[in-house]
Structures are given as C-alpha cells and as structure tokens.
Design a protein around this motif. Structure first.
Motif, short mmCIF file in Angstrom:
data_model
loop_
_atom_site.label_atom_id
_atom_site.label_comp_id
_atom_site.label_asym_id
_atom_site.label_seq_id
_atom_site.Cartn_x
_atom_site.Cartn_y
_atom_site.Cartn_z
N ALA A 60 -8.01 6.04 -0.70
CA ALA A 60 -9.35 6.43 -1.15
C ALA A 60 -9.66 7.88 -0.76
N ALA A 61 -9.18 8.32 0.40
CA ALA A 61 -9.43 9.68 0.85
C ALA A 61 -8.63 10.70 0.05
N TRP A 62 -7.40 10.37 -0.30
CA TRP A 62 -6.54 11.27 -1.06
C TRP A 62 -6.01 10.56 -2.30
N PRO A 63 -6.82 10.43 -3.36
CA PRO A 63 -6.35 9.73 -4.56
C PRO A 63 -5.19 10.43 -5.25
N ASP A 64 -5.01 11.73 -4.98
CA ASP A 64 -3.87 12.44 -5.56
C ASP A 64 -2.64 12.36 -4.68
N GLY A 65 -2.72 11.59 -3.59
CA GLY A 65 -1.58 11.36 -2.72
C GLY A 65 -1.56 12.19 -1.47
N GLY A 66 -2.22 13.33 -1.47
CA GLY A 66 -2.19 14.20 -0.29
C GLY A 66 -0.76 14.60 0.02
N PRO A 67 -0.29 14.35 1.24
CA PRO A 67 1.07 14.73 1.60
C PRO A 67 2.14 13.77 1.07
N LEU A 68 1.73 12.66 0.47
CA LEU A 68 2.67 11.66 -0.04
C LEU A 68 2.60 11.61 -1.56
N PRO A 69 3.59 11.03 -2.23
CA PRO A 69 3.46 10.81 -3.68
C PRO A 69 2.22 9.95 -3.96
N ALA A 70 1.54 10.22 -5.04
CA ALA A 70 0.25 9.60 -5.33
C ALA A 70 0.30 8.08 -5.37
N VAL A 71 1.39 7.50 -5.81
CA VAL A 71 1.43 6.04 -5.95
C VAL A 71 2.08 5.34 -4.76
N ALA A 72 2.58 6.08 -3.78
CA ALA A 72 3.33 5.47 -2.68
C ALA A 72 2.48 4.51 -1.85
N VAL A 73 1.33 4.96 -1.40
CA VAL A 73 0.48 4.12 -0.53
C VAL A 73 -0.13 2.96 -1.31
N PRO A 74 -0.68 3.17 -2.53
CA PRO A 74 -1.19 2.02 -3.26
C PRO A 74 -0.13 0.95 -3.57
N VAL A 75 1.09 1.37 -3.82
CA VAL A 75 2.16 0.39 -4.05
C VAL A 75 2.43 -0.41 -2.77
N LEU A 76 2.45 0.26 -1.63
CA LEU A 76 2.63 -0.43 -0.36
C LEU A 76 1.49 -1.43 -0.11
N VAL A 77 0.26 -1.02 -0.40
CA VAL A 77 -0.89 -1.92 -0.23
C VAL A 77 -0.77 -3.12 -1.17
N ALA A 78 -0.30 -2.93 -2.39
CA ALA A 78 -0.12 -4.04 -3.32
C ALA A 78 0.92 -5.03 -2.80
N VAL A 79 2.01 -4.52 -2.26
CA VAL A 79 3.04 -5.39 -1.69
C VAL A 79 2.49 -6.17 -0.49
N LEU A 80 1.71 -5.50 0.35
CA LEU A 80 1.10 -6.19 1.49
C LEU A 80 0.11 -7.24 1.03
N GLY A 81 -0.61 -6.98 -0.05
CA GLY A 81 -1.52 -7.98 -0.61
C GLY A 81 -0.78 -9.21 -1.09
N ILE A 82 0.35 -9.01 -1.72
CA ILE A 82 1.15 -10.16 -2.17
C ILE A 82 1.67 -10.94 -0.96
N TRP A 83 2.06 -10.22 0.09
CA TRP A 83 2.51 -10.90 1.30
C TRP A 83 1.38 -11.73 1.92
N ILE A 84 0.18 -11.18 1.97
CA ILE A 84 -0.95 -11.91 2.54
C ILE A 84 -1.21 -13.19 1.75
N ALA A 85 -1.06 -13.13 0.43
CA ALA A 85 -1.26 -14.33 -0.40
C ALA A 85 -0.17 -15.37 -0.13
N ALA A 86 1.04 -14.93 0.17
CA ALA A 86 2.15 -15.85 0.40
C ALA A 86 2.26 -16.31 1.85
#
Length: 131
Positions: A60-86
């Motif tokens: 949310a603070a760096w929607p363009d990714g900041g020092p990381l690729p823009a989709v790296a952190v949201p993809v990690l959060v999505a994977v963690l969300g799937i883990w929480i569901a399982a």
C-alpha cells in the motif's frame, strides 16, 4: 509520490486492496488467541498474519514496488493468504470458528492481493508508457 498524485495519475486499486489485505492480516495475527485456538495454529496465524500485515502495508505504501518489483510483495501476500485458508486443515484448527475464520480471511487476502497485483501491474505499465 503524494496520495493525491498517485490516485489521479494511476489507479487507486493497488493501494486500497493492499491496505485491506493488511487489515485482514492483523485479524489473522490475533484470531488464534481471540477465537481460542490451540496448538501450532496459534503460532502459524501469528507469524503469517504479521507477514500479511507487513506485506500489505508495504504494497500500500509503494504501489509501484519501491525497491522491489511491483508485483513481488502482492504475489507473496496472495500465497500467504492461500496458506492461511489451507492451514486449519493441515494443522488441525481445533475450533470450527477458527477454521472458518482462517478460510474466509485467507481467501479474502488472496483475492485482494490478486487485485493489488493487477493494479500494480497496470501502474507500472502506465508509468513505462509515459516515460
């Protein structure tokens, strides 16, 4: 980049969805205690919830990714969300309330993170086209 500029130049989707995912991460962090879970599910929810909250706040603070690729952190959060569901099925939640809380929160986090991935990808595409 100010909030006003980011919402007028690009889509506010990545900021809003990542912020909501971060809020759900805080719920997951405390849900093991609030819903009286027992065993490893409490530690799992605490650690993964903290990671979701931190990742969502970063996205949310760096929607363009900041020092990381823009989709790296949201993809990690999505994977963690799937883990929480399982996780309740893998780690034996012990409580039906905790089981359903994890499933619903995990799926919501995954969907919100996917929205943030899409929004961040759009933001980087529009920035690259203007440059």
């Amino acid at each position: 980049m100010s909030e006003t500029r980011s919402t007028t130049d690009g889509s506010p989707i990545p900021v809003r969805t990542a912020g909501l995912a971060a809020a759900l991460g805080v719920w997951v962090l405390w849900s093991g205690v609030v819903l009286t879970g027992h065993g490893t599910i409490i530690l799992n929810n605490f650690l993964v919830g903290a990671a979701i909250a931190a990742g969502g706040a970063f996205a949310a603070a760096w929607p363009d990714g900041g020092p990381l690729p823009a989709v790296a952190v949201p993809v990690l959060v999505a994977v963690l969300g799937i883990w929480i569901a399982a996780a309740p099925f893998v780690l034996a939640a012990g409580s039906d309330l905790l089981l359903w809380s994890n499933v619903i929160a995990g799926l919501l986090v995954a969907v919100l993170a996917a929205g943030s991935v899409y929004g961040s990808w759009q933001l980087t595409q529009s920035t690259a086209t203007r440059a």
